[in-house]
Write an enzyme that holds these catalytic residues in place. Structure first.
Site, short mmCIF file in Angstrom:
data_model
loop_
_atom_site.label_atom_id
_atom_site.label_comp_id
_atom_site.label_asym_id
_atom_site.label_seq_id
_atom_site.Cartn_x
_atom_site.Cartn_y
_atom_site.Cartn_z
N HIS A 70 0.81 -1.22 0.00
CA HIS A 70 0.00 0.00 0.00
C HIS A 70 0.84 1.27 0.00
CE1 HIS A 70 -3.78 -2.16 1.74
NE2 HIS A 70 -3.41 -2.61 0.57
N ILE B 221 0.86 7.01 0.22
CA ILE B 221 0.30 5.91 0.99
C ILE B 221 -1.18 5.73 0.64
CG2 ILE B 221 -0.09 5.00 3.33
CD1 ILE B 221 2.01 7.17 4.24
N CYS B 222 -1.54 4.49 0.35
CA CYS B 222 -2.94 4.21 0.05
C CYS B 222 -3.64 3.82 1.35
CB CYS B 222 -3.02 3.08 -0.98
SG CYS B 222 -4.70 2.65 -1.43
N LEU B 223 -4.21 4.81 2.02
CA LEU B 223 -4.85 4.57 3.32
C LEU B 223 -6.04 5.52 3.42
CD1 LEU B 223 -4.61 3.14 6.12
CD2 LEU B 223 -3.27 5.10 6.87
N TRP C 245 -8.29 8.04 -5.08
CA TRP C 245 -7.87 6.73 -4.60
C TRP C 245 -9.00 5.72 -4.66
CZ3 TRP C 245 -2.92 5.71 -3.52
CH2 TRP C 245 -2.06 6.79 -3.28
#
Ligand SMILES: [Zn+2]
Ligand SMILES: [Zn+2]
Ligand SMILES: [Zn+2]
Ligand SMILES: [Zn+2]
Ligand SMILES: [Zn+2]
Ligand SMILES: [Zn+2]
Lengths: 149, 546
Positions: free
Chosen positions: A81, A88-90, A142
């Site tokens: 991620h 950051i993929c959050l 995202w």
């Protein structure tokens, strides 16, 4: 920045310095309080044990109504991620942000994201993302990967 | 749902028919051919050969007006085959539509209309789904939608000694936060009222949210109810919230309601052409603000070409723009003496200043051939590409074919701009003439109408070239190309007429000629649109995707 939120940042800083959670430490904070760097240690008994990472926080005028921009500085952890440019993929950093979240809760989320990783590998679309990525991850639309990994 | 007639509220239109009680008489004079293709009495068809035989000045002027206000006339009887039913919806209409839905649902569920509204919004105005789910578990549905059915549970600001707000991190007993009021929804996530206000204001003003503003707590999905928002926020923010809520109605009913895309326009259009119908019809609609656009894709009117081809074409033009750009450039060489020619007006009939060679701007061929053989300019000769053997020759021929259509497409776009500029210049001149001669304001208006019809027809022509690019050649396309050629010829004649210098002594003749040609162009456009739209409905057109 409104007075009330400058106070909140001061307060968050004070609390993080007074009683930091395990493996999290404030390194630098600029004069306007708008840019921080925070060290985050790879948690024990995980794939990242013994490694050290640095998160850069940038706070918008409307923080905490708006989310901070959070990226990994070099060296970026190899993680499904985390893109190799540090983005950051959050979801809580973007459309799931809540003003009741704090710097500390963001750091803890990222720490737990590292802990739950079972295989060190970059996101499958890493190369493609790097070619089209905006400077700020907040400008990316995202589509969130599985939250649990 | 009520469907309003187009233009009913257009004051100009009402005035036009009101002022002319003798309308029917005039119309009789103008009917000179009995068409069997759906026209009747008050449709205006000029002679197909475009000559100016029997119309005197006044009749022609009236004819022009009738053409211009065709929708008003159409309102009382039928629409043309290329037209669709639609209604302009104002914010008031929208509010009324919502009220009806609210009352209906409130009646079924036995709750107040306000709660019905909250529930409906949460279900994107899908009544059936809401009622079904609500019957299963009213409490869950209400709670997740932010509908508070029990007024005793309405959140109220309270003081809680020793409270710390998780957003601003201030304490109730601290120096800054002394005496702070707090608020929590049914989930009991409690924050200070100041933070609540800032949070809600941010959501409404900065993020434009209204339907689903959730509790500020992380991952809490409870929706902040309308009453709480009204109680906490300043009237201007509440007003903005209400407007946004109203707007969600249109977005939620996307299948039949769309916003007019004109900047700052507040109207929406109701039209019942589903996406599946877009291959049979081009749903051109006109907003009360005057903007004419396609309900299917929201682009400017693109009759007679269907949305899917328009989309393909625009993408292709964008991809191929570098190759194609030079074609539409504003300068060309005279094919005889090679001096550089600049195009000033919208007309395709060019005369080289140096050698006086007359030629066609589009194909650079001699103009003399164009009187009778105009086809060489609107039709790509496919035979030339038949003997393309190797793939290089094939791709070269494909590019040539594309450029043929693109060139003509771009030319009409460019010419429309030039026509407009020219018109502005001419208008200025006419204004000056009003001061020096005895011309009245009304007498110079014929030019405005001519330009309006001209520009509209250029747009139609432009899209016929996109349509033709994707059309498979067959018997049906011959008639299409004939119609295209006829309209093109009519347009160039009218355009050329408008380019002539205005001579004050010959104004009457000019006016007569312009009026005649304007009526003729409008009728040619209609013939083309009627045939293409019929072809769409009958499935007459076959497409190719080169
Ligand atoms: Zn607060
Ligand atoms: Zn909550
Ligand atoms: Zn409009
Ligand atoms: Zn369209
Ligand atoms: Zn020449
Ligand atoms: Zn030509």
């Amino acid at each position: 920045m409104s007075a009330i939120f400058a106070k909140r940042l001061q307060r968050e800083l004070r609390e993080l310095q007074a009683s930091p959670p395990v493996g999290i430490a404030v390194e630098t904070v600029n004069d306007s309080l708008k840019q921080w760097s925070i060290r985050i240690d790879g948690p024990e008994e995980t794939l990242y044990a013994g490694e050290q990472f640095h998160l850069q926080f940038r706070f918008p005028e409307a923080y905490p109504l708006e989310s901070p921009e959070v990226i990994f500085l070099d060296p970026v952890p190899v993680h499904p991620h985390v893109y190799s440019n540090g983005h950051i993929c959050l979801s809580i950093l973007y459309d799931q942000w809540s003003p009741a979240l704090t710097i500390q809760s963001v750091c803890l989320s990222i720490q737990s994201m590292l802990s739950s990783c079972t295989k060190k590998q970059p996101p499958p679309d890493n190369q493609r993302y790097l070619m089209t990525a905006h400077r700020s991850p907040k400008d990316t639309a995202w589509a969130f990967h599985d939250d649990k990994v | 749902m009520a469907t309003m007639d187009r233009d009913r509220d257009d004051p100009e239109a009402r005035l036009a028919s009101h002022d002319r009680p003798d309308e029917d008489e005039d119309e009789d004079v103008l009917i000179d051919e009995d068409e069997d293709d759906g026209y009747d009495d008050d449709d205006l068809i000029a002679d197909d050969d475009g000559d100016d035989d029997d119309d005197d000045d006044d009749d022609a002027f009236d004819a022009l007006e009738d053409t211009h206000f065709a929708p008003v006339i159409a309102e009382k009887d039928r629409k043309k085959p290329y037209e669709v039913d639609f209604a302009v919806i104002s914010t008031q209409d929208m509010a009324a539509m919502q009220k009806r839905e609210m009352a209906h649902v409130a009646g079924i569920l036995g709750c107040s209309p306000q709660h019905a509204a909250t529930l409906l919004r949460a279900f994107r105005w899908n009544k059936e789904q809401l009622i079904e789910r609500y019957m299963e578990s009213p409490e869950d549905v209400a709670a997740s939608a932010g509908a508070i059915l029990d007024s005793r549970k309405q959140p109220k600001p309270v003081r809680i000694p020793g409270f710390t707000c998780d957003i601003c991190m201030m304490d109730d007993d601290g120096a800054d936060g002394a005496g702070m009021e707090t608020l929590a929804l049914g989930c009991n996530h409690r924050y200070c009222v100041d933070c609540y206000i800032q949070y809600l204001t941010q959501k409404i003003v900065q993020e434009g949210e209204s339907r689903q503003i959730q509790c500020p707590a992380s991952k809490c999905t409870l929706v902040v109810d309308e009453t709480t928002i009204e109680q906490l926020l300043d009237p201007p923010v509440v007003a903005k919230y209400k407007t946004l809520l109203l707007r969600t109605f249109v977005d939620d009913n996307n299948h039949k309601l769309r916003w007019c895309p004109a900047p700052n326009c507040e109207f929406a259009i109701e039209c019942h052409v589903p996406p599946s119908g877009l291959s049979d019809v081009v749903p051109t609609v006109t907003c009360r603000c005057g903007h004419t656009f396609c309900f299917g894709c929201l682009l400017d009117d693109h009759q007679p070409c269907i949305c899917s081809l328009v989309k393909l074409w625009l993408r292709k033009c964008k991809d191929d723009s570098e190759t194609a750009n030079w074609i539409s450039a504003n300068t060309k060489e005279c094919s005889k003496c090679h001096s550089t020619i600049e195009k000033h007006g919208g007309c395709n009939h060019m005369t080289c200043r140096k050698c006086k060679f007359e030629f066609c701007w589009v194909c650079l061929g001699p103009w003399s051939e164009h009187g009778t053989q105009w086809y060489s300019c609107n039709r790509f000769d496919e035979r030339n590409s038949v003997d393309a053997r190797d793939s290089l020759a094939k791709s070269r021929s494909a590019l040539q074919r594309y450029l043929h259509y693109y060139n003509r497409y771009a030319n009409h776009e460019q010419s429309a701009k030039l026509d407009k500029q020219l018109h502005q210049k001419t208008e200025k001149k006419m204004e000056e003439m009003q001061n020096t001669s005895n011309l009245s304001w009304i007498e110079v208006q014929f030019l405005n109408k001519a330009v309006e019809v001209l520009l509209q027809s250029r747009m139609t022509l432009k899209w016929t070239y996109c349509f033709a690019y994707y059309l498979k050649r067959g018997n049906a396309t011959d008639l299409f190309e004939d119609n295209q050629r006829d309209l093109e010829m009519a347009v160039e004649i009218l355009s050329g007429l408008l380019e002539n210098p205005v001579d004050p002594d010959k104004i009457a003749e000019l006016k007569q000629a312009v009026l005649d040609k304007t009526v003729y162009v409008a009728s040619r456009r209609e013939v083309l649109l009627i045939d293409t739209s019929r072809g769409l409905l009958e499935g007459r057109w076959e497409y190719q995707y080169p």
